[in-house]
Design a protein around this motif. Structure first.
Motif, short mmCIF file in Angstrom:
data_model
loop_
_atom_site.label_atom_id
_atom_site.label_comp_id
_atom_site.label_asym_id
_atom_site.label_seq_id
_atom_site.Cartn_x
_atom_site.Cartn_y
_atom_site.Cartn_z
N MET A 1 0.84 -1.21 0.00
CA MET A 1 0.00 0.00 0.00
C MET A 1 0.87 1.25 0.00
O MET A 1 1.80 1.39 0.79
CB MET A 1 -0.91 0.00 1.24
N ALA A 2 0.61 2.17 -0.89
CA ALA A 2 1.42 3.36 -1.03
C ALA A 2 1.20 4.29 0.16
O ALA A 2 0.09 4.41 0.69
CB ALA A 2 1.08 4.08 -2.33
N GLU A 3 2.27 4.93 0.57
CA GLU A 3 2.19 5.87 1.68
C GLU A 3 1.38 7.09 1.24
O GLU A 3 1.57 7.64 0.15
CB GLU A 3 3.59 6.29 2.10
N VAL A 4 0.47 7.53 2.09
CA VAL A 4 -0.39 8.66 1.73
C VAL A 4 -0.09 9.89 2.57
O VAL A 4 -0.70 10.94 2.36
CB VAL A 4 -1.88 8.29 1.89
N PHE A 5 0.83 9.80 3.52
CA PHE A 5 1.16 10.96 4.36
C PHE A 5 2.59 10.87 4.83
O PHE A 5 3.02 9.83 5.33
CB PHE A 5 0.20 11.04 5.55
N ASP A 6 3.34 11.96 4.66
CA ASP A 6 4.74 12.03 5.08
C ASP A 6 4.82 12.88 6.34
O ASP A 6 4.75 14.12 6.27
CB ASP A 6 5.58 12.64 3.95
N ALA A 137 7.99 18.58 -3.13
CA ALA A 137 6.95 17.56 -3.28
C ALA A 137 6.89 17.04 -4.70
O ALA A 137 6.73 15.84 -4.94
CB ALA A 137 5.60 18.14 -2.87
N GLY A 138 7.04 17.94 -5.68
CA GLY A 138 7.04 17.52 -7.07
C GLY A 138 8.23 16.64 -7.41
O GLY A 138 8.12 15.70 -8.20
N ALA A 139 9.39 16.96 -6.80
CA ALA A 139 10.59 16.18 -7.07
C ALA A 139 10.50 14.78 -6.45
O ALA A 139 11.00 13.81 -7.03
CB ALA A 139 11.82 16.91 -6.53
N GLU A 140 9.86 14.69 -5.28
CA GLU A 140 9.77 13.38 -4.60
C GLU A 140 8.76 12.47 -5.30
O GLU A 140 8.92 11.25 -5.29
CB GLU A 140 9.39 13.58 -3.14
N GLY A 141 7.71 13.05 -5.87
CA GLY A 141 6.70 12.25 -6.56
C GLY A 141 5.75 11.55 -5.60
O GLY A 141 6.02 11.42 -4.41
#
Length: 209
Positions: A1-6, A137-141
């Motif tokens: 499951m993809a992480e949805v919050f950092d 945020a754009g660079a991390e994707g």
């Protein structure tokens, strides 16, 4: 499951913007700008200021880089312009200009939008910091960085609104004379922040030359 919050990015965004926008420090400035308003008008002004600040920050976060590049304006130039605007507001607070009653019609809305919403709340520091976090945020994707940045901005805006709502209590405790004194002190502090913003921008321009 993809992480949805950092959580780490959220913490960085929240702490950075909290320090820059300084919710507790906005209380005396807010009182100085809204000293002639009723409690209801002051509450309405707080909500309007938060909406304006949030809109400005989101607008620059989404389109700021493109707009500045199109107009050939650098980030230090934006910061210098914001510093000059803050200095003008500080002079008005020091001289009591905002405390002079004016006919009803739009004074509360005008003060809430400019200078309170911007450049005091959504100033060059907050705008530049948000633009940097959006780039990151754009660079991390992925969705997690974007959600973390958005929640961080909303959390700081909530703190700002709470601080300005609390200003009604402060105003009742201090009274007219105390509020006037606080507005003068706020003007002095705001002028120092404005001069520091200008100095930082000029230093960046010189280093980039």
């Amino acid at each position: 499951m993809a992480e949805v919050f950092d959580v780490r990015l959220f913490t960085e965004v929240f702490v950075t913007l909290f320090v820059i926008m300084d919710p507790p420090g906005q209380v005396p400035i807010f009182l100085g700008l809204t000293g002639a308003m009723t409690a209801r008008q002051r509450t309405r002004a707080a909500g309007t200021a938060i909406l304006v600040a949030f809109g400005v920050i989101v607008g620059f976060a989404a389109f700021g880089q493109q707009v500045l590049a199109y107009m050939h304006v650098s980030l230090p130039a934006l910061q210098a312009a914001g510093g000059l605007l803050l200095l003008l507001v500080a002079m008005q607070l020091l001289t009591g200009r905002f405390e002079v009653p004016e006919p009803a019609g739009g004074r509360g809305a005008n003060v809430a939008m400019v200078p309170l919403g911007t450049p005091i709340l959504a100033g060059p520091g907050a705008i530049v910091a948000t633009m940097v976090f959006v780039q990151r945020a754009g660079a991390e994707g992925g969705a997690a960085p974007w959600v973390s940045v958005a929640v961080g901005v909303l959390a700081v805006c909530a703190c700002l609104y709470a601080a300005m709502r609390f200003a009604n209590v402060v105003h009742r405790v201090l009274g007219v004379s105390g509020t006037t004194l606080i507005s003068r002190i706020a003007g002095l502090l705001l002028s120092a922040i404005a001069v520091q913003s200008l100095a930082t921008a000029i230093t960046a321009m010189v280093q980039a030359a």
